[in-house]
Design a protein around this motif. Structure first.
Motif, mmCIF file in Angstrom:
data_model
loop_
_atom_site.group_PDB
_atom_site.id
_atom_site.type_symbol
_atom_site.label_atom_id
_atom_site.label_comp_id
_atom_site.label_asym_id
_atom_site.label_seq_id
_atom_site.Cartn_x
_atom_site.Cartn_y
_atom_site.Cartn_z
ATOM 1 N N TYR A 1 0.611 -0.853 -0.564
ATOM 2 C CA TYR A 1 0.241 0.139 0.114
ATOM 3 C C TYR A 1 1.007 1.234 -0.193
ATOM 4 N N LEU A 2 2.041 1.418 1.170
ATOM 5 C CA LEU A 2 2.770 2.557 0.329
ATOM 6 C C LEU A 2 3.433 2.783 -0.531
ATOM 7 N N GLN B 1 7.777 17.187 -0.626
ATOM 8 C CA GLN B 1 9.188 16.200 -0.285
ATOM 9 C C GLN B 1 8.429 15.920 1.417
ATOM 10 N N LEU B 2 7.905 16.468 1.523
ATOM 11 C CA LEU B 2 7.714 16.244 3.542
ATOM 12 C C LEU B 2 6.250 14.853 3.204
ATOM 13 N N ILE B 3 5.075 14.990 2.039
ATOM 14 C CA ILE B 3 4.995 14.439 2.467
ATOM 15 C C ILE B 3 5.349 12.934 2.048
ATOM 16 N N LEU B 4 5.960 12.735 0.742
ATOM 17 C CA LEU B 4 6.704 11.297 1.137
ATOM 18 C C LEU B 4 7.564 10.704 2.071
ATOM 19 N N GLY B 5 8.243 12.068 3.152
ATOM 20 C CA GLY B 5 8.762 11.549 4.376
ATOM 21 C C GLY B 5 7.139 11.049 5.372
ATOM 22 N N GLU C 1 7.282 7.593 3.335
ATOM 23 C CA GLU C 1 8.282 6.781 3.942
ATOM 24 C C GLU C 1 8.451 6.136 5.557
ATOM 25 N N GLU C 2 8.413 7.253 6.604
ATOM 26 C CA GLU C 2 8.746 7.150 7.917
ATOM 27 C C GLU C 2 7.488 5.736 8.602
ATOM 28 N N LEU C 3 6.240 5.320 7.194
ATOM 29 C CA LEU C 3 5.181 4.691 7.819
ATOM 30 C C LEU C 3 6.028 3.127 7.447
ATOM 31 N N PHE C 4 7.118 2.758 6.620
ATOM 32 C CA PHE C 4 7.802 1.159 6.622
ATOM 33 C C PHE C 4 8.089 1.145 8.018
ATOM 34 N N LEU C 5 7.927 -0.185 8.106
ATOM 35 C CA LEU C 5 8.656 -1.406 8.781
ATOM 36 C C LEU C 5 9.269 -1.941 8.638
ATOM 37 N N TYR D 1 14.535 11.081 3.797
ATOM 38 C CA TYR D 1 12.715 11.551 3.641
ATOM 39 C C TYR D 1 13.021 11.158 4.767
ATOM 40 N N GLY D 2 13.822 9.830 6.051
ATOM 41 C CA GLY D 2 13.248 10.273 7.651
ATOM 42 C C GLY D 2 13.894 11.476 8.211
#
Length: 360
Positions: free
Chosen positions: A10-11, A74-78, A81-85, A230-231
């Motif tokens: 999904y991500l 870029q902030l949206i991409l960040g 990206e942060e949601l990936f485990l 991005y993180g």
């Protein structure tokens, strides 16, 4: 849209949707050819981890066209990206149909007004655990350079930062490119004054997190550098505390560059000690920072100049600097013994040793 789902399929769909939208927004009017995101979709579905950096690389001209508006995406991409485990970001196989749900939902969401999550005074600090993955850590360094230049420009910048301009070559040749990018960062660190301390502290802890073999490697980065980039960008939009594990190194391969880096770091530490407790101490740019670019290019002659400028700070410190003075003499003797006191330019490993000593 499922804003909190951490399912990698999904991500990845959401990432592709943002890339598609960015390129559409940057297209010249009247053009109706498909975006790179759409053209590479099949390849992306089959190998998302390997294909995402290729798609992102093709976005860089679009970021340039969009100017300050590109920062929003870029902030949206960040946020995505942060949601990936963990390993789900790197070990994801062929994407399922859930990828299309993420893609379509994100596309629809992008037509709505987006607001970044600002800092709240009473919010708890977010724990950022630094990865041990080499490419991620290099991505973090890239984000710090990008953020420092943005803040130092204070709205004056029209084009892209040096970090964004160098992103492609940085991913291909990180070892040498980080040294060049750091050189370009120095004028902005000087301009930031006391604010530069935070950025230099961040660079230091990331340098310390890298293992020796990974820091000395000249191999290209894999796609995880974008996750690190991005993180780390998200760090500058909220209160954060960091968790990291300093790595223990043996003798460096490029011992000459390492010694010069240690000399510069110890000298800066001595100079900064002189002003501890005084008002606006951190606003003062040290001689070491001002001469760092020249030092990297002509270390021997620049060090002789810095050594003279260091003497008043050594006298002021007195017995408190005895240990540091002894180490300086030992390092200088080693340079002399091996015939390394020349003006041959330094390898970027000197930055690791500089930050290690500076932040000690």
């Amino acid at each position: 849209m499922q804003l909190d789902t951490k399912k990698s399929d999904y991500l990845y769909g959401r990432l592709l949707a943002v890339a598609d939208f960015i390129e559409e927004r940057a297209m010249d009017k009247g053009r109706d050819y498909p975006t790179n995101a759409i053209r590479l979709m099949q390849q992306f579905v089959q190998r998302p981890f390997e294909t995402w950096p290729k798609i992102h690389e093709k976005l860089i001209p679009s970021f340039k066209k969009l100017g300050t508006n590109g920062r929003i995406y870029q902030l949206i991409l960040g946020e995505i990206e942060e949601l990936f485990l963990g390993k789900n970001r790197y070990e994801c196989g062929e994407l399922s149909l859930e990828f299309l749900q993420g893609f379509s939902s994100q596309r629809q969401n992008l037509f709505q007004k987006w607001e970044p999550q600002g800092r709240k005074e009473d919010e708890e600090k977010f724990l950022y655990e630094l990865s041990s993955r080499r490419s991620e850590l290099y991505g973090c360094l890239l984000a710090i350079a990008d953020a420092a230049e943005q803040e130092a420009s204070d709205g004056e910048r029209i084009g892209m930062t040096n970090a964004m301009q160098m992103m492609t070559v940085y991913a291909a040749r990180p070892y040498e490119s980080w040294g060049r990018l750091h050189d370009k960062l120095l004028p902005y660190l000087e301009r930031l004054g006391e604010k530069a301390e935070y950025y230099q502290w961040l660079i230091g802890i990331i340098e310390m997190q890298m293992s020796q073999s990974e820091r000395e490697s000249i191999a290209p980065l894999d796609g995880s550098y974008l996750h690190g980039y991005y993180g780390m960008q998200r760090v500058f939009y909220r209160k954060t505390r960091f968790s990291w594990t300093p790595q223990i190194w043996d003798a460096e391969k490029d011992m000459r560059s390492a010694i010069y880096g240690k000399l510069l770091g110890i000298a800066e530490r001595l100079e900064r000690k002189r002003f501890i407790g005084e008002e606006k101490v951190n606003a003062r740019c040290t001689n070491e920072l001002r001469f760092m670019m020249a030092f990297a290019q002509k270390p021997a002659s620049t060090w002789r100049n810095l050594r003279v400028k260091l003497e008043p700070y050594q006298r002021y410190a007195g017995n408190c600097a005895e240990e540091d003075n002894t180490i300086l003499e030992q390092l200088e003797a080693e340079l002399q013994q091996h015939g390394w006191n020349t003006n041959t330019p330094l390898g970027s490993i000197y930055l690791h040793c500089y930050y290690e000593e500076r932040n000690r």
